[in-house]
Design an enzyme around this catalytic site. Sequence first.
Site, mmCIF file in Angstrom:
data_model
loop_
_atom_site.group_PDB
_atom_site.id
_atom_site.type_symbol
_atom_site.label_atom_id
_atom_site.label_comp_id
_atom_site.label_asym_id
_atom_site.label_seq_id
_atom_site.Cartn_x
_atom_site.Cartn_y
_atom_site.Cartn_z
ATOM 1 N N LYS A 115 -12.109 -0.675 1.127
ATOM 2 C CA LYS A 115 -11.552 0.209 2.162
ATOM 3 C C LYS A 115 -12.633 1.002 2.878
ATOM 4 O O LYS A 115 -12.529 1.275 4.075
ATOM 5 C CB LYS A 115 -10.491 1.139 1.573
ATOM 6 C CG LYS A 115 -9.267 0.363 1.113
ATOM 7 C CD LYS A 115 -7.991 1.157 1.173
ATOM 8 C CE LYS A 115 -6.828 0.190 0.995
ATOM 9 N NZ LYS A 115 -5.531 0.781 0.978
ATOM 10 N N LYS A 207 -4.960 -11.037 0.860
ATOM 11 C CA LYS A 207 -3.667 -10.500 0.434
ATOM 12 C C LYS A 207 -2.855 -10.060 1.656
ATOM 13 O O LYS A 207 -3.422 -9.579 2.646
ATOM 14 C CB LYS A 207 -3.990 -9.357 -0.531
ATOM 15 C CG LYS A 207 -3.088 -8.186 -0.603
ATOM 16 C CD LYS A 207 -3.609 -7.178 -1.598
ATOM 17 C CE LYS A 207 -3.836 -5.826 -0.944
ATOM 18 N NZ LYS A 207 -2.787 -4.857 -1.143
ATOM 19 N N LYS A 210 -0.670 -4.152 4.782
ATOM 20 C CA LYS A 210 -0.125 -3.336 5.878
ATOM 21 C C LYS A 210 -1.102 -3.214 7.026
ATOM 22 O O LYS A 210 -0.716 -3.068 8.178
ATOM 23 C CB LYS A 210 0.143 -1.916 5.365
ATOM 24 C CG LYS A 210 1.214 -1.810 4.328
ATOM 25 C CD LYS A 210 1.180 -0.377 3.808
ATOM 26 C CE LYS A 210 2.138 -0.165 2.679
ATOM 27 N NZ LYS A 210 1.681 0.906 1.787
HETATM 28 N N1 AQP Z 1 0.248 -8.522 -1.033
HETATM 29 C C1 AQP Z 1 0.823 -7.922 -2.076
HETATM 30 N N2 AQP Z 1 1.418 -8.650 -3.051
HETATM 31 C C2 AQP Z 1 2.015 -8.049 -4.109
HETATM 32 N N3 AQP Z 1 2.056 -6.701 -4.260
HETATM 33 C C3 AQP Z 1 1.475 -5.936 -3.313
HETATM 34 N N4 AQP Z 1 1.334 -4.605 -3.171
HETATM 35 C C4 AQP Z 1 0.667 -4.337 -2.020
HETATM 36 N N5 AQP Z 1 0.332 -5.475 -1.407
HETATM 37 C C5 AQP Z 1 0.827 -6.493 -2.182
HETATM 38 C C6 AQP Z 1 1.865 -3.633 -4.117
HETATM 39 O O1 AQP Z 1 2.702 -2.743 -3.416
HETATM 40 C C7 AQP Z 1 2.651 -1.461 -4.049
HETATM 41 C C8 AQP Z 1 2.446 -0.404 -3.015
HETATM 42 O O2 AQP Z 1 1.202 -0.595 -2.374
HETATM 43 P P1 AQP Z 1 0.613 0.629 -1.561
HETATM 44 O O3 AQP Z 1 1.491 0.947 -0.437
HETATM 45 O O4 AQP Z 1 0.375 1.750 -2.455
HETATM 46 O O5 AQP Z 1 -0.763 0.221 -1.030
HETATM 47 P P2 AQP Z 1 -1.585 -1.032 -0.792
HETATM 48 O O6 AQP Z 1 -1.760 -1.860 -2.016
HETATM 49 O O7 AQP Z 1 -2.833 -0.504 -0.256
HETATM 50 O O8 AQP Z 1 -0.777 -1.826 0.315
HETATM 51 P P3 AQP Z 1 -1.437 -2.724 1.382
HETATM 52 O O9 AQP Z 1 -0.368 -3.436 2.084
HETATM 53 O O10 AQP Z 1 -2.471 -3.580 0.768
HETATM 54 O O11 AQP Z 1 -2.089 -1.686 2.362
HETATM 55 P P4 AQP Z 1 -3.532 -1.720 2.999
HETATM 56 O O12 AQP Z 1 -3.437 -2.701 4.084
HETATM 57 O O13 AQP Z 1 -3.716 -0.326 3.486
HETATM 58 O O14 AQP Z 1 -4.493 -2.123 1.922
HETATM 59 C C9 AQP Z 1 1.529 -1.522 -5.089
HETATM 60 O O15 AQP Z 1 2.104 -1.686 -6.375
HETATM 61 C C10 AQP Z 1 0.761 -2.751 -4.696
HETATM 62 O O16 AQP Z 1 0.159 -3.374 -5.809
#
Ligand code: AQP
Length: 344
Positions: A115, A207, A210
């Site tokens: 990040k 992966k 968001k």
């Molecule tokens: N691609 C994924 N597959 C399975 N699980 C996922 N999680 C996130 N992406 C996937 C799970 O969702 C929960 C909440 O995630 P979060 O909102 O706390 O943050 P994150 O992991 O940072 O989500 P993103 O989509 O990956 O955001 P960015 O783009 O900002 O990095 C967690 O339990 C996570 O494991």
Amino acid sequence: MIELKQRVFSGVQPTGNLHLGNYLGAIARFAELQNSHECIYCVVDLHAITVWQDPASLAHNTREVTAAYIAAGINPQDHIIFNQSQVAEHAELAWMFNCTARIGWLNRMTQFKEKAGKNRENASVGLYAYPNLMAADILVYRATHVPVGEDQKQHLELSRDIAQKFNNDFSEQIADLGYNDGFFPLPEPLITGPATRVMSLRDGSKKMSKSDPSDLSRINLTDDADTIAKKIRKAKTDPEPLPSETDGLKGRPEAENLVGIFAALSGASADEVLRTHGGAQFSSFKQDLVNLAVEKMGPIGAEMQKLMDDTAHIDAILGDGAARAREIAAPVYAEVKKIAGLIA
Ligand code: AQP
């Protein structure tokens, strides 16, 4: 001897674009656990602001994650749904853990490296200390189980290290208070099911996320049927038909991803999906996946929209959940202060 109850805690950041990965890897698991555990589900707004958020969007996104929890079937009366910033003990315990965790531990966190990227010097201190706040989120409820996607495994391991170090650092004081087994439990990650790491629809090596600039890379929980269909039809694949066994998915990340999504949405295993669809061309498999995804995700999106029309109701759920969360967190943090010699 004071016994630990089995308690589940987890959270989702209100950073917009909630997607199928968040749903299959986390929120759907949260809903399943409510029949067997006491559950606390948090909208982690203090985590979201480790990267700058527009205030109006943050409030909207906080309500939207709450709506997703409820639309996925989590019952806010039987369990607790709230937003993190309403319970000050999260941030207070996080400070204690800033003093427990070692810099070397945080330096190993791959999510920070990803990040912060090349512009590390300019990342917020909050982004660096994020895993300590996550440990506090879990341990301020002395939670024992944490359902998360695969990407959060390393942070969970750090939470266990922090709990262990706190228990060791203050072992005498903790025993004097009657805790024979340490004060904090070592929380267990629950990383289960066929979709613990849903990949981008545009690139099977990344992966689903968001923050991916391409909206075609993910299915958002608020997408309508036509948009879901378009994204699945455009999903990257390879020219071969589907294999009949999971071994045949090796080296085919896009195919593996679509099979994993199908399995998770249908409640079957990847083996079972391939037993039925082995030999199929992607054109027909994708059509079956469109039908399944629209059938399963459509009602969740529609329910979220309905809930978002009444923000006062959502805010009331968050307020009530926060009051109940505080009742658990306050005595735990009071005990931490006693253990550490901080005069109350
Ligand atoms: N691609 C994924 N597959 C399975 N699980 C996922 N999680 C996130 N992406 C996937 C799970 O969702 C929960 C909440 O995630 P979060 O909102 O706390 O943050 P994150 O992991 O940072 O989500 P993103 O989509 O990956 O955001 P960015 O783009 O900002 O990095 C967690 O339990 C996570 O494991």
